[in-house]
Write an enzyme that holds these catalytic residues in place. Structure first.
Site, mmCIF file in Angstrom:
data_model
loop_
_atom_site.group_PDB
_atom_site.id
_atom_site.type_symbol
_atom_site.label_atom_id
_atom_site.label_comp_id
_atom_site.label_asym_id
_atom_site.label_seq_id
_atom_site.Cartn_x
_atom_site.Cartn_y
_atom_site.Cartn_z
ATOM 1 N N SER A 1 -1.027 -9.223 4.230
ATOM 2 C CA SER A 1 -2.120 -10.188 4.365
ATOM 3 C C SER A 1 -3.487 -9.508 4.374
ATOM 4 C CB SER A 1 -1.931 -11.022 5.643
ATOM 5 O OG SER A 1 -1.875 -10.176 6.792
ATOM 6 N N ASP B 1 1.367 -2.278 10.354
ATOM 7 C CA ASP B 1 1.915 -3.161 11.380
ATOM 8 C C ASP B 1 1.621 -2.615 12.774
ATOM 9 O OD1 ASP B 1 3.217 -5.115 9.612
ATOM 10 O OD2 ASP B 1 4.421 -3.393 9.001
ATOM 11 N N LYS C 1 4.797 0.762 8.940
ATOM 12 C CA LYS C 1 4.524 -0.158 7.858
ATOM 13 C C LYS C 1 5.857 -0.710 7.345
ATOM 14 C CE LYS C 1 1.661 1.155 4.714
ATOM 15 N NZ LYS C 1 1.094 -0.227 4.732
ATOM 16 N N GLY C 2 5.774 -1.783 6.579
ATOM 17 C CA GLY C 2 6.987 -2.342 5.997
ATOM 18 C C GLY C 2 7.329 -3.729 6.466
ATOM 19 N N GLY C 3 6.437 -4.348 7.242
ATOM 20 C CA GLY C 3 6.696 -5.721 7.643
ATOM 21 C C GLY C 3 6.825 -6.656 6.447
ATOM 22 N N GLY C 4 6.128 -6.299 5.362
ATOM 23 C CA GLY C 4 6.229 -7.081 4.139
ATOM 24 C C GLY C 4 7.315 -6.600 3.201
ATOM 25 N N LYS D 1 -3.578 -4.047 16.118
ATOM 26 C CA LYS D 1 -2.586 -3.131 15.544
ATOM 27 C C LYS D 1 -2.678 -1.726 16.119
ATOM 28 C CE LYS D 1 -1.291 -6.496 12.924
ATOM 29 N NZ LYS D 1 -1.502 -6.559 11.492
ATOM 30 N N GLU E 1 4.902 1.696 -1.066
ATOM 31 C CA GLU E 1 3.680 2.065 -0.353
ATOM 32 C C GLU E 1 3.662 3.558 -0.054
ATOM 33 O OE1 GLU E 1 2.928 -2.190 1.978
ATOM 34 O OE2 GLU E 1 3.982 -0.556 2.979
#
Length: 222
Positions: free
Chosen positions: A34, A88, A98-101, A125, A107
Site C-alpha cells: 500500500s 511491515d 517484509k512480505g505481508g503482500g 512500523k 523484493e
C-alpha cells in the site's frame, strides 16, 4: 493525520529523494504494497526524468504501466541507483520484516541489485524488536510441511497463508510468536532450511535510508 495521509507524505518524500539522488535516465526499483502504491503515484509526476522502473511484483508492474511508466525485466538492467519499498516492521538498525503482500523474494532480489534501499513507512512500523508481525517464509509447495516443522523448532508457530500463491508459484508460511533479537543470524539460518526460497527478514541487506511518516512530518533516518 490518518495512516493513509502518513503514507502519502512518505511516498512524496521518497519521490523527492529519487529526484535528488537518482541520475536522469536511470531505472528505479519499486516495491510492493500500500505504501509503495502511493510512491508509484508520486513517481508518475517525475516519470519523464527516468527510463522506467523494475517492479517487484505483478501488481506493481500493472500499477506502473497504468501510469505510463515503462517496466523493465531485471535481467536487462545493470544498475538500479535507488529502490523504494515499504516494510511491515523495521528496527532502529534498519533491519526489516517484509512480505505481508507476498512479494518478498522478488523484493529481496531487486534490493540486492540496488545501490540504495529507501524504506518508506509510517511511524507504527518502527519497533525496538521485530517479531510481532508474523515472519513470512516463501517455500516450495512440496516442502511446506517439512519447513513448518523446522520453523517450529526455532520457537515460532508457522501457519500456511490460506488461498495464496506467490508470483513465483510458491506458498508462504507466516511464522508467529518470534522475538527476533538476531535478525541477520535468523535470516541466514532460515534460508538454510531445504525447501525455503527465502524469508522476509531483510537484515543481511537492510535499508540504507528510512523515511518515516510521523504526525510531526517525515523523519529521515540513516
Amino acid at each position: 493525520m490518518t495512516q493513509d495521509e502518513l503514507k502519502q507524505a512518505v511516498a512524496q518524500a521518497a519521490a523527492d529523494y529519487v529526484s535528488e539522488h537518482a541520475p536522469a535516465g536511470s531505472i528505479i526499483g519499486v516495491g510492493t504494497g500500500s505504501t509503495a502504491n502511493f510512491f508509484i503515484d508520486a513517481l508518475a509526476g517525475i516519470k519523464s526524468k527516468y527510463r522506467g522502473a523494475v517492479a517487484s511484483s505483478e501488481a506493481t508492474r500493472k500499477r506502473l504501466e497504468g501510469h505510463g511508466i515503462a517496466v523493465f525485466d531485471l535481467n536487462d538492467v545493470d544498475q538500479i541507483p535507488v529502490y523504494v519499498d515499504g516494510a511491515d516492521e523495521i528496527d532502529n538498525a534498519l533491519n526489516m520484516i517484509k512480505g505481508g503482500g507476498g512479494a518478498l523474494t522478488r523484493e529481496k532480489i531487486v534490493a540486492a541489485v540496488s545501490d540504495t534501499f529507501v524504506c518508506i513507512a509510517d511511524g507504527s512500523k518502527l519497533v525496538e524488536t521485530m517479531g510481532n508481525f508474523p515472519l513470512p517464509v516463501e517455500v516450495i509447495p512440496m516442502s511446506s510441511a517439512y519447513v513448518a516443522r523446522e520453523l517450529a523448532k526455532l520457537g515460532g508457530t508457522p501457519v500456511i497463508r490460506a488461498g495464496f500463491v506467490t508470483d513465483n508459484g510458491n506458498l508462504i508460511l507466516d511464522v508467529k510468536g518470534l522475538r527476533i533479537t538476531d535478525p541477520k543470524g535468523l535470516e541466514a539460518q532460515i534460508n538454510q532450511i531445504t525447501g525455503v526460497v527465502t524469508n522476509g527478514l531483510f537484515a543481511l541487506r537492510p535499508a540504507n535510508v528510512l523515511l518515516l511518516g510521523t504526525a510531526d512530518g517525515v523523519r529521515t533516518i540513516g
